[in-house]
Design a protein around this motif. Structure first.
Motif, PDB file in Angstrom:
ATOM      1  N   GLY A   1       2.449 -12.723  -7.199  1.00 12.86           N
ATOM      2  CA  GLY A   1       1.311 -12.542  -6.493  1.00 12.86           C
ATOM      3  C   GLY A   1       0.315 -11.078  -6.401  1.00 12.86           C
ATOM      4  O   GLY A   1      -0.217 -10.803  -5.396  1.00 12.86           O
ATOM      5  N   GLU A   2       0.526 -10.389  -7.248  1.00 17.89           N
ATOM      6  CA  GLU A   2      -0.045  -9.145  -7.430  1.00 17.89           C
ATOM      7  C   GLU A   2      -1.242  -9.329  -8.595  1.00 17.89           C
ATOM      8  O   GLU A   2      -1.051  -9.820  -9.327  1.00 17.89           O
ATOM      9  CB  GLU A   2       1.034  -8.095  -8.037  1.00 17.89           C
ATOM     10  CG  GLU A   2       0.491  -6.734  -8.174  1.00 17.89           C
ATOM     11  CD  GLU A   2       1.385  -5.488  -8.567  1.00 17.89           C
ATOM     12  OE1 GLU A   2       1.087  -4.526  -8.128  1.00 17.89           O
ATOM     13  OE2 GLU A   2       2.130  -5.985  -9.489  1.00 17.89           O
ATOM     14  N   ALA A   3      -2.621  -8.666  -7.996  1.00 20.65           N
ATOM     15  CA  ALA A   3      -3.572  -8.525  -8.939  1.00 20.65           C
ATOM     16  C   ALA A   3      -3.389  -7.675 -10.210  1.00 20.65           C
ATOM     17  O   ALA A   3      -2.685  -6.894  -9.980  1.00 20.65           O
ATOM     18  CB  ALA A   3      -4.760  -8.095  -8.149  1.00 20.65           C
ATOM     19  N   PRO A   4      -3.654  -8.013 -11.087  1.00 15.22           N
ATOM     20  CA  PRO A   4      -3.528  -7.069 -12.670  1.00 15.22           C
ATOM     21  C   PRO A   4      -3.867  -5.639 -12.227  1.00 15.22           C
ATOM     22  O   PRO A   4      -3.547  -4.601 -12.584  1.00 15.22           O
ATOM     23  CB  PRO A   4      -4.210  -7.750 -13.672  1.00 15.22           C
ATOM     24  CG  PRO A   4      -4.330  -9.470 -13.344  1.00 15.22           C
ATOM     25  CD  PRO A   4      -4.418  -9.297 -11.706  1.00 15.22           C
ATOM     26  N   THR A   5      -5.109  -5.600 -11.519  1.00 10.62           N
ATOM     27  CA  THR A   5      -5.644  -4.505 -11.462  1.00 10.62           C
ATOM     28  C   THR A   5      -4.805  -3.444 -10.513  1.00 10.62           C
ATOM     29  O   THR A   5      -4.819  -2.126 -10.889  1.00 10.62           O
ATOM     30  CB  THR A   5      -7.223  -4.225 -10.869  1.00 10.62           C
ATOM     31  OG1 THR A   5      -7.135  -4.949  -9.359  1.00 10.62           O
ATOM     32  CG2 THR A   5      -8.316  -4.824 -11.783  1.00 10.62           C
ATOM     33  N   LEU A   6      -4.294  -4.027  -9.341  1.00 12.64           N
ATOM     34  CA  LEU A   6      -3.442  -3.466  -8.645  1.00 12.64           C
ATOM     35  C   LEU A   6      -2.023  -3.270  -9.222  1.00 12.64           C
ATOM     36  O   LEU A   6      -1.474  -1.879  -8.927  1.00 12.64           O
ATOM     37  CB  LEU A   6      -2.833  -4.445  -7.306  1.00 12.64           C
ATOM     38  CG  LEU A   6      -4.143  -4.483  -6.292  1.00 12.64           C
ATOM     39  CD1 LEU A   6      -3.514  -5.428  -5.241  1.00 12.64           C
ATOM     40  CD2 LEU A   6      -4.582  -3.187  -5.660  1.00 12.64           C
ATOM     41  N   ALA A   7      -1.589  -3.962 -10.269  1.00 13.97           N
ATOM     42  CA  ALA A   7      -0.533  -3.548 -11.063  1.00 13.97           C
ATOM     43  C   ALA A   7      -0.802  -2.346 -11.772  1.00 13.97           C
ATOM     44  O   ALA A   7      -0.039  -1.324 -12.036  1.00 13.97           O
ATOM     45  CB  ALA A   7      -0.097  -4.627 -12.013  1.00 13.97           C
ATOM     46  N   GLY A   8      -1.900  -2.125 -12.502  1.00 12.68           N
ATOM     47  CA  GLY A   8      -2.299  -0.992 -13.259  1.00 12.68           C
ATOM     48  C   GLY A   8      -2.233   0.270 -12.396  1.00 12.68           C
ATOM     49  O   GLY A   8      -1.574   1.253 -12.791  1.00 12.68           O
ATOM     50  N   VAL A   9      -2.760   0.105 -11.224  1.00  9.58           N
ATOM     51  CA  VAL A   9      -3.057   1.386 -10.214  1.00  9.58           C
ATOM     52  C   VAL A   9      -1.641   1.681  -9.805  1.00  9.58           C
ATOM     53  O   VAL A   9      -1.206   2.878  -9.786  1.00  9.58           O
ATOM     54  CB  VAL A   9      -3.834   0.889  -9.033  1.00  9.58           C
ATOM     55  CG1 VAL A   9      -3.789   1.976  -8.064  1.00  9.58           C
ATOM     56  CG2 VAL A   9      -5.186   0.841  -9.312  1.00  9.58           C
ATOM     57  N   ARG A  10      -0.722   0.701  -9.521  1.00  8.21           N
ATOM     58  CA  ARG A  10       0.688   0.934  -9.152  1.00  8.21           C
ATOM     59  C   ARG A  10       1.517   1.694 -10.157  1.00  8.21           C
ATOM     60  O   ARG A  10       2.175   2.597  -9.877  1.00  8.21           O
ATOM     61  CB  ARG A  10       1.397  -0.473  -8.577  1.00  8.21           C
ATOM     62  CG  ARG A  10       2.847  -0.002  -8.221  1.00  8.21           C
ATOM     63  CD  ARG A  10       3.687  -1.506  -7.884  1.00  8.21           C
ATOM     64  NE  ARG A  10       3.420  -2.513  -8.857  1.00  8.21           N
ATOM     65  CZ  ARG A  10       3.818  -2.751 -10.245  1.00  8.21           C
ATOM     66  NH1 ARG A  10       4.823  -1.804 -10.291  1.00  8.21           N
ATOM     67  NH2 ARG A  10       3.662  -3.632 -10.745  1.00  8.21           N
ATOM     68  N   GLU A  11       1.513   0.954 -11.420  1.00  3.90           N
ATOM     69  CA  GLU A  11       2.484   1.880 -12.378  1.00  3.90           C
ATOM     70  C   GLU A  11       1.608   3.169 -12.749  1.00  3.90           C
ATOM     71  O   GLU A  11       2.547   3.908 -12.897  1.00  3.90           O
ATOM     72  CB  GLU A  11       2.016   0.630 -13.664  1.00  3.90           C
ATOM     73  CG  GLU A  11       2.825  -0.505 -13.747  1.00  3.90           C
ATOM     74  CD  GLU A  11       4.284  -0.270 -13.581  1.00  3.90           C
ATOM     75  OE1 GLU A  11       4.779   0.755 -14.272  1.00  3.90           O
ATOM     76  OE2 GLU A  11       4.894  -1.326 -13.434  1.00  3.90           O
ATOM     77  N   ALA A  12       0.493   3.365 -12.719  1.00  3.60           N
ATOM     78  CA  ALA A  12      -0.223   4.754 -12.907  1.00  3.60           C
ATOM     79  C   ALA A  12       0.373   5.594 -11.933  1.00  3.60           C
ATOM     80  O   ALA A  12       0.843   6.782 -12.132  1.00  3.60           O
ATOM     81  CB  ALA A  12      -1.661   4.868 -13.051  1.00  3.60           C
ATOM     82  N   ALA A  13       0.667   5.229 -10.679  1.00  6.75           N
ATOM     83  CA  ALA A  13       1.213   6.027  -9.734  1.00  6.75           C
ATOM     84  C   ALA A  13       2.695   6.308  -9.837  1.00  6.75           C
ATOM     85  O   ALA A  13       3.098   7.487  -9.688  1.00  6.75           O
ATOM     86  CB  ALA A  13       0.820   5.469  -8.309  1.00  6.75           C
ATOM     87  N   GLU A  14       3.191   5.277 -10.236  1.00  9.94           N
ATOM     88  CA  GLU A  14       4.845   5.165 -10.466  1.00  9.94           C
ATOM     89  C   GLU A  14       5.178   6.136 -11.596  1.00  9.94           C
ATOM     90  O   GLU A  14       6.109   6.916 -11.578  1.00  9.94           O
ATOM     91  CB  GLU A  14       5.407   3.750 -10.510  1.00  9.94           C
ATOM     92  CG  GLU A  14       5.271   3.151  -9.049  1.00  9.94           C
ATOM     93  CD  GLU A  14       5.761   1.657  -9.493  1.00  9.94           C
ATOM     94  OE1 GLU A  14       5.851   0.732  -8.447  1.00  9.94           O
ATOM     95  OE2 GLU A  14       6.316   1.356 -10.454  1.00  9.94           O
ATOM     96  N   GLU A  15       4.485   5.978 -12.754  1.00 12.81           N
ATOM     97  CA  GLU A  15       4.833   6.559 -13.837  1.00 12.81           C
ATOM     98  C   GLU A  15       4.283   7.999 -14.056  1.00 12.81           C
ATOM     99  O   GLU A  15       4.916   8.625 -14.760  1.00 12.81           O
ATOM    100  CB  GLU A  15       4.272   5.628 -15.190  1.00 12.81           C
ATOM    101  CG  GLU A  15       5.068   4.156 -15.085  1.00 12.81           C
ATOM    102  CD  GLU A  15       4.572   3.561 -16.478  1.00 12.81           C
ATOM    103  OE1 GLU A  15       3.553   3.951 -17.061  1.00 12.81           O
ATOM    104  OE2 GLU A  15       5.062   2.400 -16.681  1.00 12.81           O
ATOM    105  N   LEU A  16       3.026   8.264 -13.674  1.00 10.62           N
ATOM    106  CA  LEU A  16       2.292   9.404 -13.999  1.00 10.62           C
ATOM    107  C   LEU A  16       2.023  10.285 -12.593  1.00 10.62           C
ATOM    108  O   LEU A  16       1.629  11.410 -12.720  1.00 10.62           O
ATOM    109  CB  LEU A  16       1.159   9.191 -14.774  1.00 10.62           C
ATOM    110  CG  LEU A  16       1.352   8.464 -15.880  1.00 10.62           C
ATOM    111  CD1 LEU A  16      -0.242   8.021 -16.275  1.00 10.62           C
ATOM    112  CD2 LEU A  16       2.025   9.447 -16.804  1.00 10.62           C
TER     113      LEU A  16
END
Length: 355
Positions: free
Chosen positions: A234-249
């Motif tokens: 249910g997650e948009a790919p762009t939101l996934a990219g933003v989320r991963e950048a926040a979680e990882e970096l």
């Protein structure tokens, strides 16, 4: 749970682990060397030609966590594993696979000075009753001491260290048991469980002032990666990219500024599923942005900005092709469609599956 007891040949791993099974209720000794010896008996000679160490066989690194998971389904546990691991990428591959199966690992390094190790190796080589008796086994152990010496910086950072120089096997086992009870040797690794089906993943490329691209070094698998991860249900790919950048970096990106560069179909290889891989341009990180980068220790070991040529030495071949295509798309202002890292229409269907 697994108690992985690492160290050079001659450090006393096997004798300490035998004692340890008496101290940890329900524990079972699991020796991955048996997996290696089985493979060397089953694989054809042409496959084993040039292989001097069964750890270099991908099948061994794949089977070790699989057998561990199977054993833990049969016994109460924990598994006590006396096994030398001197290559960090092999450690990442095996421990990451265990983490994906939600099997916690306690990593202990038994250490002794090289003079002590050489004396122990010579003594057991001369002992007819020792499993490693003989000149060949002694030479093998001695030849690996330089590898152990080179691996010490990452080993001492990754494992709880016990100096075995003046300790009996029982005393070493008691110290390991204490570390396990205290949780001091536990190495938490955050790893997504192995997917049951193909996935969609979003990666975000970040650049410095020299247009070098940011790569990260995961603790749960060998090789380097782009920042990013699997798109959740249910997650948009762009939101996934933003989320991963926040979680990882620990950086905040605006999804509206992301620009799609590449859509790549990744084939199913090994135990991991394939699927669609989307690569976005996340823009530049200035010096202030780079200073704010923070890595979760249980996921990522380090980061660096690299050129394409440098990236080709760090990434799996398929990911390196994907990066090259993304950089080309960024330069052209286009979106490229790939299959297995190869632009559609340029022989993607026949591409070697290795990424």
């Amino acid at each position: 749970m697994i108690v992985w007891v690492n160290g050079a040949f001659g450090a006393g791993k096997t004798s300490a682990c035998r004692e340890l099974t008496a101290l940890l209720p329900g524990s079972v000794l699991y020796d991955p060397e048996l997996v290696g010896s089985g493979l060397t008996r089953m694989l054809p000679e042409r496959r084993l030609a040039g292989v001097s160490d069964f750890q270099d066989l991908p099948s061994w690194r794949l089977l070790v966590p699989e057998v561990a998971a199977a054993l833990l389904a049969e016994v109460e546990g924990p598994l006590v594993v006396p096994m030398t691991l001197l290559r960090q990428e092999y450690r990442d591959e095996i421990f990451g696979a265990l983490a994906a199966r939600r099997i916690p690992v306690h990593h202990v390094l038994l250490h002794a000075g090289e003079t002590i190790l050489r004396a122990r190796i010579a003594a057991r080589a001369a002992d007819p009753g020792h499993p490693d008796h003989g000149e060949k086994a002694g030479r093998w152990s001695l030849d690996h001491l330089p590898h152990y010496r080179a691996a010490l910086p990452w080993l001492t950072a990754d494992a709880a260290v016990i100096d075995t120089t003046a300790l009996t096997p029982r005393a070493v086992a008691e110290r390991i048991a204490a570390l396990v009870r205290q949780g001091t040797a536990h190495r938490p690794i955050v790893q997504t469980p192995l997917p049951a089906a193909d996935t969609v993943a979003a990666a975000v490329l970040l650049f410095d002032e020299q247009d070098r691209v940011l790569l990260v070094d995961p603790v749960y698998k060998p090789g380097w990666e782009f920042p990013g991860g699997v798109v959740e249900r249910g997650e948009a790919p762009t939101l996934a990219g933003v989320r991963e950048a926040a979680e990882e970096l620990s950086i905040g990106l605006d999804r509206r500024t992301l620009r799609l560069l590449v859509v790549d179909w990744e084939p199913h290889t090994g135990p991991r599923r394939g699927g669609m891989r989307l690569v976005y341009d996340g823009g530049r990180l200035d010096a202030a942005g780079q200073a704010r980068l923070r890595l979760p220790a249980e996921e990522l070991r380090s980061w660096r900005f690299v050129t394409l040529r440098e990236a080709e030495q760090l990434l799996a071949p398929g990911k390196a092709r994907r990066l090259a295509a993304a950089l080309r798309a960024r330069e052209l202002g286009e979106v490229l469609a790939l299959e297995a890292g190869v632009p559609v229409g340029e022989g993607a269907a026949e591409a070697v599956v290795d990424g």
